[in-house]
Motif scaffolding. Structure first.
Motif, PDB file in Angstrom:
ATOM      1  N   MET A   1      67.524  42.926  -0.733  1.00  0.00           N
ATOM      2  CA  MET A   1      67.448  43.791  -1.922  1.00  0.00           C
ATOM      3  C   MET A   1      66.105  44.503  -1.994  1.00  0.00           C
ATOM      4  SD  MET A   1      69.374  41.836  -5.045  1.00  0.00           S
ATOM      5  CE  MET A   1      69.176  40.113  -4.627  1.00  0.00           C
ATOM      6  N   LEU A   2      65.018  43.761  -1.743  1.00  0.00           N
ATOM      7  CA  LEU A   2      63.691  44.366  -1.828  1.00  0.00           C
ATOM      8  C   LEU A   2      63.479  45.395  -0.726  1.00  0.00           C
ATOM      9  CD1 LEU A   2      61.477  41.302  -2.826  1.00  0.00           C
ATOM     10  CD2 LEU A   2      62.269  43.184  -4.275  1.00  0.00           C
ATOM     11  N   GLN A   3      63.973  45.126   0.473  1.00  0.00           N
ATOM     12  CA  GLN A   3      63.825  46.066   1.593  1.00  0.00           C
ATOM     13  C   GLN A   3      64.557  47.377   1.324  1.00  0.00           C
ATOM     14  OE1 GLN A   3      61.927  45.831   4.231  1.00  0.00           O
ATOM     15  NE2 GLN A   3      61.395  43.660   4.230  1.00  0.00           N
ATOM     16  N   GLU A   4      65.678  47.309   0.599  1.00  0.00           N
ATOM     17  CA  GLU A   4      66.485  48.506   0.346  1.00  0.00           C
ATOM     18  C   GLU A   4      65.931  49.379  -0.786  1.00  0.00           C
ATOM     19  OE1 GLU A   4      70.468  47.126  -0.334  1.00  0.00           O
ATOM     20  OE2 GLU A   4      70.718  46.483   1.750  1.00  0.00           O
ATOM     21  N   LEU A   5      65.033  48.828  -1.567  1.00  0.00           N
ATOM     22  CA  LEU A   5      64.479  49.572  -2.703  1.00  0.00           C
ATOM     23  C   LEU A   5      63.172  50.267  -2.336  1.00  0.00           C
ATOM     24  CD1 LEU A   5      64.952  47.018  -5.619  1.00  0.00           C
ATOM     25  CD2 LEU A   5      66.125  49.201  -5.339  1.00  0.00           C
ATOM     26  N   PRO A   6      62.906  51.414  -2.966  1.00  0.00           N
ATOM     27  CA  PRO A   6      61.580  52.021  -2.800  1.00  0.00           C
ATOM     28  C   PRO A   6      60.530  51.096  -3.428  1.00  0.00           C
ATOM     29  CG  PRO A   6      63.096  53.506  -3.975  1.00  0.00           C
ATOM     30  CD  PRO A   6      63.794  52.213  -3.789  1.00  0.00           C
ATOM     31  N   GLU A   7      59.337  51.115  -2.899  1.00  0.00           N
ATOM     32  CA  GLU A   7      58.292  50.195  -3.368  1.00  0.00           C
ATOM     33  C   GLU A   7      58.030  50.295  -4.866  1.00  0.00           C
ATOM     34  OE1 GLU A   7      54.654  49.409  -1.293  1.00  0.00           O
ATOM     35  OE2 GLU A   7      55.563  50.039   0.610  1.00  0.00           O
ATOM     36  N   HIS A   8      58.121  51.481  -5.442  1.00  0.00           N
ATOM     37  CA  HIS A   8      57.829  51.637  -6.873  1.00  0.00           C
ATOM     38  C   HIS A   8      58.888  50.986  -7.769  1.00  0.00           C
ATOM     39  CE1 HIS A   8      60.512  55.125  -6.341  1.00  0.00           C
ATOM     40  NE2 HIS A   8      60.723  55.045  -7.657  1.00  0.00           N
ATOM     41  N   GLN A   9      60.043  50.614  -7.221  1.00  0.00           N
ATOM     42  CA  GLN A   9      61.091  49.962  -8.007  1.00  0.00           C
ATOM     43  C   GLN A   9      61.161  48.453  -7.771  1.00  0.00           C
ATOM     44  OE1 GLN A   9      64.661  52.080  -6.912  1.00  0.00           O
ATOM     45  NE2 GLN A   9      64.312  53.667  -8.454  1.00  0.00           N
ATOM     46  N   ARG A  10      60.449  47.968  -6.806  1.00  0.00           N
ATOM     47  CA  ARG A  10      60.545  46.556  -6.442  1.00  0.00           C
ATOM     48  C   ARG A  10      60.025  45.617  -7.538  1.00  0.00           C
ATOM     49  NH1 ARG A  10      58.776  46.768  -0.021  1.00  0.00           N
ATOM     50  NH2 ARG A  10      60.562  48.066   0.610  1.00  0.00           N
ATOM     51  N   GLY A  11      58.966  45.976  -8.196  1.00  0.00           N
ATOM     52  CA  GLY A  11      58.421  45.126  -9.256  1.00  0.00           C
ATOM     53  C   GLY A  11      59.421  44.912 -10.383  1.00  0.00           C
TER      54      GLY A  11
ATOM     55  N   CYS B   1      54.457  40.795   4.468  1.00  0.00           N
ATOM     56  CA  CYS B   1      55.472  39.990   3.781  1.00  0.00           C
ATOM     57  C   CYS B   1      55.954  40.723   2.530  1.00  0.00           C
ATOM     58  CB  CYS B   1      54.903  38.619   3.407  1.00  0.00           C
ATOM     59  SG  CYS B   1      56.033  37.600   2.453  1.00  0.00           S
ATOM     60  N   VAL B   2      57.260  40.911   2.423  1.00  0.00           N
ATOM     61  CA  VAL B   2      57.842  41.643   1.295  1.00  0.00           C
ATOM     62  C   VAL B   2      57.744  40.837  -0.003  1.00  0.00           C
ATOM     63  CG1 VAL B   2      60.234  40.864   1.602  1.00  0.00           C
ATOM     64  CG2 VAL B   2      59.780  43.121   0.650  1.00  0.00           C
ATOM     65  N   PHE B   3      57.650  39.513   0.100  1.00  0.00           N
ATOM     66  CA  PHE B   3      57.594  38.661  -1.088  1.00  0.00           C
ATOM     67  C   PHE B   3      56.183  38.553  -1.683  1.00  0.00           C
ATOM     68  CE2 PHE B   3      61.068  36.582   1.448  1.00  0.00           C
ATOM     69  CZ  PHE B   3      62.108  36.964   0.631  1.00  0.00           C
ATOM     70  N   ALA B   4      55.170  38.646  -0.858  1.00  0.00           N
ATOM     71  CA  ALA B   4      53.787  38.358  -1.264  1.00  0.00           C
ATOM     72  C   ALA B   4      53.325  39.112  -2.521  1.00  0.00           C
ATOM     73  CB  ALA B   4      52.829  38.606  -0.109  1.00  0.00           C
ATOM     74  N   PRO B   5      53.596  40.400  -2.663  1.00  0.00           N
ATOM     75  CA  PRO B   5      53.100  41.090  -3.860  1.00  0.00           C
ATOM     76  C   PRO B   5      53.757  40.626  -5.165  1.00  0.00           C
ATOM     77  CG  PRO B   5      53.704  42.673  -2.148  1.00  0.00           C
ATOM     78  CD  PRO B   5      54.200  41.342  -1.706  1.00  0.00           C
ATOM     79  N   TYR B   6      54.916  39.992  -5.071  1.00  0.00           N
ATOM     80  CA  TYR B   6      55.687  39.669  -6.267  1.00  0.00           C
ATOM     81  C   TYR B   6      55.781  38.171  -6.563  1.00  0.00           C
ATOM     82  CZ  TYR B   6      56.903  44.324  -4.815  1.00  0.00           C
ATOM     83  OH  TYR B   6      56.811  45.620  -4.400  1.00  0.00           O
ATOM     84  N   PHE B   7      55.489  37.344  -5.561  1.00  0.00           N
ATOM     85  CA  PHE B   7      55.573  35.898  -5.730  1.00  0.00           C
ATOM     86  C   PHE B   7      54.268  35.250  -5.247  1.00  0.00           C
ATOM     87  CE2 PHE B   7      59.953  37.385  -5.052  1.00  0.00           C
ATOM     88  CZ  PHE B   7      60.528  36.957  -6.235  1.00  0.00           C
ATOM     89  N   PRO B   8      53.219  35.338  -6.063  1.00  0.00           N
ATOM     90  CA  PRO B   8      51.923  34.783  -5.657  1.00  0.00           C
ATOM     91  C   PRO B   8      51.986  33.259  -5.502  1.00  0.00           C
ATOM     92  CG  PRO B   8      51.872  35.478  -7.947  1.00  0.00           C
ATOM     93  CD  PRO B   8      53.185  35.919  -7.399  1.00  0.00           C
ATOM     94  N   SER B   9      51.085  32.729  -4.720  1.00  0.00           N
ATOM     95  CA  SER B   9      51.099  31.294  -4.412  1.00  0.00           C
ATOM     96  C   SER B   9      50.874  30.419  -5.648  1.00  0.00           C
ATOM     97  CB  SER B   9      50.047  30.972  -3.346  1.00  0.00           C
ATOM     98  OG  SER B   9      48.757  31.302  -3.830  1.00  0.00           O
ATOM     99  N   ASP B  10      50.259  30.962  -6.695  1.00  0.00           N
ATOM    100  CA  ASP B  10      50.002  30.150  -7.892  1.00  0.00           C
ATOM    101  C   ASP B  10      51.178  30.145  -8.876  1.00  0.00           C
ATOM    102  OD1 ASP B  10      49.676  32.806  -8.592  1.00  0.00           O
ATOM    103  OD2 ASP B  10      47.943  32.461  -9.883  1.00  0.00           O
ATOM    104  N   GLU B  11      52.311  30.758  -8.496  1.00  0.00           N
ATOM    105  CA  GLU B  11      53.522  30.747  -9.316  1.00  0.00           C
ATOM    106  C   GLU B  11      54.727  30.303  -8.481  1.00  0.00           C
ATOM    107  OE1 GLU B  11      54.132  34.344 -11.624  1.00  0.00           O
ATOM    108  OE2 GLU B  11      51.981  34.745 -11.595  1.00  0.00           O
ATOM    109  N   PRO B  12      54.720  29.067  -7.990  1.00  0.00           N
ATOM    110  CA  PRO B  12      55.794  28.632  -7.088  1.00  0.00           C
ATOM    111  C   PRO B  12      57.166  28.548  -7.758  1.00  0.00           C
ATOM    112  CG  PRO B  12      54.374  26.783  -7.645  1.00  0.00           C
ATOM    113  CD  PRO B  12      53.727  28.021  -8.203  1.00  0.00           C
ATOM    114  N   GLN B  13      57.219  28.198  -9.035  1.00  0.00           N
ATOM    115  CA  GLN B  13      58.516  28.048  -9.702  1.00  0.00           C
ATOM    116  C   GLN B  13      59.235  29.381  -9.842  1.00  0.00           C
ATOM    117  OE1 GLN B  13      59.641  24.944 -10.241  1.00  0.00           O
ATOM    118  NE2 GLN B  13      61.591  25.895 -10.688  1.00  0.00           N
TER     119      GLN B  13
END
Length: 166
Positions: free
Chosen positions: A58-68, A29-41
């Protein structure tokens, strides 16, 4: 279990994005590293402003080091848009720029006032005819003068102070 930003999350606990979208959170999941379950808002605001599909693209088009950094920017903009739907973060930037301008004006006025006070002190020093340490030569009768005090009033808006020189 999969590794996610320094903590473990089981397959049974979906990320905030998958939880909101009511879908199964896949291992990749592309969202999991950036949107943890304990931060739903965090994801809710991003989803409301950008849409999950656009964020995913947007996240898929970026290299992983720029996604954060991209996620941080999206979260900032989304939160600003929720607070101010018309101007978003531009409204916050504009407000901060106005504060900077006002503070720079105030600083310039204060610096000019310091220069003015120094010039007045210098003029008073030259009027007395020597150093402003209170040591005056005796008068024609051999008597030392009493220490003289000069007061300079500073009358500026919001500022009233007296500069005492000897």
């Amino acid at each position: 279990m999969r590794e996610m930003t320094g903590r473990k999350q089981s397959a049974a606990s979906p990320c905030a994005a998958c939880k909101l979208l009511r879908r199964r959170c896949a291992q990749d999941c592309v969202f999991a590293p950036y949107f943890p379950s304990d931060e739903p808002q965090k994801f809710a605001n991003v989803h409301k402003v950008f849409g999950a599909s656009n964020v995913n693209k947007m996240l898929q088009e970026l290299p992983e080091h720029q996604r954060g950094d991209a996620v941080s920017s999206m979260v900032y903009e989304a939160n600003a848009r929720v607070r101010d739907p018309v101007y978003g973060c531009v409204g916050a930037i504009s407000s901060l720029q106005q504060q900077i301008d006002a503070l720079q004006t105030q600083l310039a006025l204060t610096q000019a006032e310091v220069v003015q006070l120094r010039m007045r002190a210098s003029m008073l020093s030259s009027l007395v005819g020597g150093p402003m340490d209170g040591s005056l030569p005796p008068n024609k009768h051999g008597v030392h003068h009493a220490k003289s005090m000069f007061a300079v009033e500073v009358d500026q808006p919001n500022l009233s102070e007296t500069l005492w020189t000897c």
